[in-house]
Design an enzyme around this catalytic site. Structure first.
Site, PDB file in Angstrom:
ATOM      1  N   LYS A 115       0.823  -1.240  -0.090  1.00  0.00           N
ATOM      2  CA  LYS A 115       0.090   0.081  -0.054  1.00  0.00           C
ATOM      3  C   LYS A 115       0.800   1.137  -0.159  1.00  0.00           C
ATOM      4  O   LYS A 115       0.671   2.371  -0.564  1.00  0.00           O
ATOM      5  CB  LYS A 115      -0.887  -0.029   1.147  1.00  0.00           C
ATOM      6  CG  LYS A 115      -2.102  -0.861   0.898  1.00  0.00           C
ATOM      7  CD  LYS A 115      -3.398  -0.628   1.693  1.00  0.00           C
ATOM      8  CE  LYS A 115      -4.374  -1.480   1.578  1.00  0.00           C
ATOM      9  NZ  LYS A 115      -5.553  -1.239   2.366  1.00  0.00           N
ATOM     10  N   LYS A 197      -9.060 -13.616 -11.664  1.00  0.00           N
ATOM     11  CA  LYS A 197     -10.289 -13.833 -10.669  1.00  0.00           C
ATOM     12  C   LYS A 197     -10.990 -12.619 -10.971  1.00  0.00           C
ATOM     13  O   LYS A 197     -10.839 -11.435 -11.393  1.00  0.00           O
ATOM     14  CB  LYS A 197      -9.828 -13.653  -9.268  1.00  0.00           C
ATOM     15  CG  LYS A 197      -9.738 -15.031  -8.445  1.00  0.00           C
ATOM     16  CD  LYS A 197      -9.709 -15.068  -7.068  1.00  0.00           C
ATOM     17  CE  LYS A 197      -9.743 -13.887  -6.092  1.00  0.00           C
ATOM     18  NZ  LYS A 197      -9.617 -14.433  -4.746  1.00  0.00           N
ATOM     19  N   LYS A 200     -13.483  -6.072  -9.133  1.00  0.00           N
ATOM     20  CA  LYS A 200     -14.084  -4.927  -9.366  1.00  0.00           C
ATOM     21  C   LYS A 200     -13.156  -3.835 -10.239  1.00  0.00           C
ATOM     22  O   LYS A 200     -13.673  -2.961 -10.794  1.00  0.00           O
ATOM     23  CB  LYS A 200     -14.755  -4.134  -8.166  1.00  0.00           C
ATOM     24  CG  LYS A 200     -13.702  -3.935  -7.042  1.00  0.00           C
ATOM     25  CD  LYS A 200     -14.188  -3.158  -5.980  1.00  0.00           C
ATOM     26  CE  LYS A 200     -13.185  -2.717  -4.918  1.00  0.00           C
ATOM     27  NZ  LYS A 200     -13.105  -3.651  -3.970  1.00  0.00           N
TER      28      LYS A 200
END
Ligand code: TRP
Length: 333
Positions: A115, A197, A200
């Site tokens: 991150k 996979k 979104k």
């Protein structure tokens, strides 16, 4: 008590809309857990602000996500559902545990490394110490099990280290939690790229639970199938990943076996198969979408759910926090 249920707890980041992959892969099975376990689920809104959020969006998504989980079968009568920021003990124990978590340990967390590489302009203290807050989330409720995905296992391991360290100094304060790896549901792949996979971040290949039937149908009609010449519905993960994925979805929502599906579409081709999968998904999601919309529109109901959840959670959390405050030497109020 002898037959008291084991406790399970999990936090969910209200960071985006739920999709068919989340549902068929995991959430669909959560309702049944309440028979066996005493389950706590919370919307981890405090965690989301480690990355900059739009306030109105965060508020809306927190409530939408809560409504969607209820609509997916998490019965608020049987599970404790709450919003993290409503239970102030999370922040309080989070602070204490920060003081029992080492700089070196936090520096090794792969999620922090990922991150901070992704948000170079906002590498804040919260992003760094987030695993100590997550440990507090968990330990307040003394759970036996913490169901988490692969990416969160390291944080549960860190929590276990904190338990060992803290209990080593003060005695048996926290129960040692175990990561709980749920039995795998369907692994749904993206409709526009069946090698990855469903996610979104590839919205054209992703079917959201709240999506309109016509949009769902469009996505299924455009689903990538395979460029082999036979054009028949046959299960072959290796050579026909697109068709295999659609068959898996169809099987998961209808309960039919691959053999039955092959027979059903024998000689019919993809032009018939793809809309049939779309229809079956639309019908599976329709009651969920309608229920989530009904709940969202019923503000008083939703409020009663998260208030009752926070009240029950606070009661349990407070017992742990009092114990911790006493152990570390804070004066009782
Ligand atoms: N960190 C988790 C995630 O990103 C969410 C979470 C926060 C959590 N607190 C938790 C999960 C406690 C399990 C237990 O998905």
């Amino acid at each position: 008590m002898e037959n008291e249920k084991k406790v399970m707890l999990s936090g969910i980041q209200p960071s985006g809309d739920l999709h068919l992959g989340n549902y068929l892969g995991a959430i669909r099975n959560w309702g049944a857990r309440a028979e066996e376990f005493d389950c706590y689920y919370f919307m981890a809104d405090m965690h989301t602000i480690t990355v900059r959020q739009n306030p109105a969006d965060l508020r809306r998504r927190t409530l939408e996500q809560l409504a969607q989980y209820i609509a997916c079968g998490l019965d608020p009568e049987k599970n404790t559902l709450f919003i993290q920021s409503h239970v102030h003990q999370h922040a309080e124990l989070g602070w204490v545990l920060n003081c029992y978590t080492m700089f070196g340990e936090l520096s090794r967390m792969t999620q922090f490394k990922d991150k901070s590489a992704k948000h170079k302009d906002n590498i804040n203290g919260g992003l760094f110490t987030y695993p100590a807050l997550m440990a507090a989330d968990i330990l307040l409720y003394q759970p036996d099990y913490v169901p988490v995905g692969e990416d969160q296992k390291q944080h549960v391991e860190l929590t276990r280290n904190i338990v060992q360290r803290f209990n080593g100094i003060y005695g048996d304060v926290f129960k040692m939690p175990e990561p709980y790896i749920p039995k795998a549901g369907a692994r749904v792949m993206g409709l526009s790229d069946p090698t990855g996979k469903m996610s979104k971040s590839a919205p054209e290949g992703c079917v959201f639970l709240m999506e309109k039937p016509e949009d769902i149908m469009r996505k299924f009609k455009r689903a990538v199938t395979d460029c082999d010449t036979e054009h028949c519905v046959r299960y072959d993960r290796e050579n026909k990943p697109g068709v295999a994925n659609l068959m898996q979805i169809y099987s998961a929502v209808t309960g039919k076996s691959y053999e039955e599906i092959e027979q059903e579409f024998d000689g019919k081709g993809y032009g018939v198969f793809k809309p049939a999968v779309g229809e079956a998904v639309v019908e599976t999601l329709r009651p969920i979408r309608e229920e989530a919309q009904r709940i969202l529109a019923d503000k008083a109901y939703l409020e009663s759910v998260y208030r009752a959840g926070a009240e029950k959670a606070s009661y349990v959390a407070n017992k742990t926090l009092r114990k911790v405050y006493k152990k570390v030497g804070f004066v009782a109020r």
